[in-house]
Design an enzyme around this catalytic site. Sequence first.
Site, PDB file in Angstrom:
ATOM      1  N   SER A   1       0.796  -1.243   0.000  1.00  0.00           N
ATOM      2  CA  SER A   1       0.000   0.000   0.000  1.00  0.00           C
ATOM      3  C   SER A   1       0.821   1.282   0.000  1.00  0.00           C
ATOM      4  CB  SER A   1      -0.956   0.023   1.190  1.00  0.00           C
ATOM      5  OG  SER A   1      -2.108  -0.699   0.866  1.00  0.00           O
TER       6      SER A   1
ATOM      7  N   LYS B   1       0.251   3.336  -2.916  1.00  0.00           N
ATOM      8  CA  LYS B   1      -0.923   4.215  -3.025  1.00  0.00           C
ATOM      9  C   LYS B   1      -0.512   5.696  -2.974  1.00  0.00           C
ATOM     10  CE  LYS B   1      -4.390   0.940  -1.229  1.00  0.00           C
ATOM     11  NZ  LYS B   1      -4.042  -0.321  -0.627  1.00  0.00           N
TER      12      LYS B   1
ATOM     13  N   TYR C   1      -4.118  -2.453 -10.214  1.00  0.00           N
ATOM     14  CA  TYR C   1      -3.927  -2.115  -8.790  1.00  0.00           C
ATOM     15  C   TYR C   1      -2.981  -3.123  -8.131  1.00  0.00           C
ATOM     16  CZ  TYR C   1      -5.028  -2.330  -3.802  1.00  0.00           C
ATOM     17  OH  TYR C   1      -4.924  -2.417  -2.433  1.00  0.00           O
TER      18      TYR C   1
ATOM     19  N   TYR D   1      -4.231   3.191   7.820  1.00  0.00           N
ATOM     20  CA  TYR D   1      -5.499   2.476   7.972  1.00  0.00           C
ATOM     21  C   TYR D   1      -6.259   3.085   9.157  1.00  0.00           C
ATOM     22  CZ  TYR D   1      -2.267  -0.705   5.602  1.00  0.00           C
ATOM     23  OH  TYR D   1      -1.308  -1.238   4.780  1.00  0.00           O
TER      24      TYR D   1
ATOM     25  N   VAL E   1       1.204  -3.707   3.811  1.00  0.00           N
ATOM     26  CA  VAL E   1       1.179  -4.999   4.498  1.00  0.00           C
ATOM     27  C   VAL E   1       2.422  -5.859   4.213  1.00  0.00           C
ATOM     28  CG1 VAL E   1      -1.335  -5.137   4.785  1.00  0.00           C
ATOM     29  CG2 VAL E   1      -0.264  -6.119   2.736  1.00  0.00           C
TER      30      VAL E   1
HETATM   31  N1  GLU Z   1      -2.406  -5.394  -2.067  1.00  0.00           N
HETATM   32  C1  GLU Z   1      -2.893  -5.283  -0.725  1.00  0.00           C
HETATM   33  C2  GLU Z   1      -4.398  -5.392  -0.686  1.00  0.00           C
HETATM   34  O1  GLU Z   1      -5.039  -4.816  -1.469  1.00  0.00           O
HETATM   35  C3  GLU Z   1      -2.403  -4.013  -0.130  1.00  0.00           C
HETATM   36  C4  GLU Z   1      -2.832  -3.856   1.295  1.00  0.00           C
HETATM   37  C5  GLU Z   1      -1.966  -2.955   2.092  1.00  0.00           C
HETATM   38  O2  GLU Z   1      -0.741  -2.935   1.989  1.00  0.00           O
HETATM   39  O3  GLU Z   1      -2.549  -2.226   2.887  1.00  0.00           O
HETATM   40  O4  GLU Z   1      -4.966  -6.045   0.116  1.00  0.00           O
END
Ligand code: GLU
Length: 308
Positions: A68, A71, A193, A244, A262
């Site tokens: 993430s 992002k 994604y 988060y 993650v």
């Molecule tokens: N590819 C992971 C998902 O979509 C990323 C989650 C993350 O790192 O927060 O679940």
Amino acid sequence: MTNSKTDYNKLLSGIVQELKPYFGQGQQADYIPELANVDPNKFGISLAFLDGRTFTYGDSEERFSIQSISKVFTTAAAFGLIGKKLWERVDIEPSGTPFNSLLQLEQEQGIPRNPFINAGALVVTDVLMSNLNDPYADMLNFVRELSGCSSIEYNQVVVDSELDTAYRNAALAYYLKSFGNLDNHPIEVLKLYIHYCSIEMSCTELAQAFHLFARRNRLDCNIPDLTPSQLKRLNALMQTCGFYDESGEFSFLVGLPGKSGVGGGIAAVYPDFYSVAVWSPRLNEKGNSILGMKALELLTSKSGLSIF
Ligand code: GLU
């Protein structure tokens, strides 16, 4: 303001000594099966001042799945491409819910709370798919350009592993489509994604790439310019939404804008001074790296270098 007399090598090794009681706590993510194959005891940190001084410890040069943290790069690119129209499709508020929550999307009629939860990142990915000539190559080149490292790649094994088990993200993508908030096919958006999440970088490469947000200078690149004002807003989003439903906790303990993934990575910035990236795959129940958060808390507390 950064103290040139401080011995940051000593500071980092002192931090690692203090982390010892936390070693072994938490578990690496296993809902993406390939991530469970990573050695959970890895630990690396890279502290990169804007004046060029870099200090590292441990596995700082080993690449890991940024997940993430991507992002931030994708949101930056989409913001650069379509400007504030982006915020008509994705909000800018902390979510207070898990990163892959479906419930909130229902309640808020298909407008994700922010670009750093999965629903928001899928909308951002849709924007990139519609606005880049080659959304796979262009984003990779953007990240390569920012980090100064042309060998950064997607990890196809991680892509396949996540695609095999992406039931919840597929649900989010189809759900967004049902609200009219995806222009492209949900599965094509999901695939792109998941590629972005699979990018592998080391702590040192990430810290270098995050200089963009620490420096806040206009960026001219193959993805349209990012202005200082846009970079300021991306830092604000990291500060309020980067962890988060633990964003408040990170802000309280560490006091820097940042983003976790993650894969166990965290990248953060102290605007005008430094960026820092840390990696340790064992996560807490919210999905954030236990040692990573603790290391950054100790770094800002011991050095006095945080925005608060
Ligand atoms: N590819 C992971 C998902 O979509 C990323 C989650 C993350 O790192 O927060 O679940």
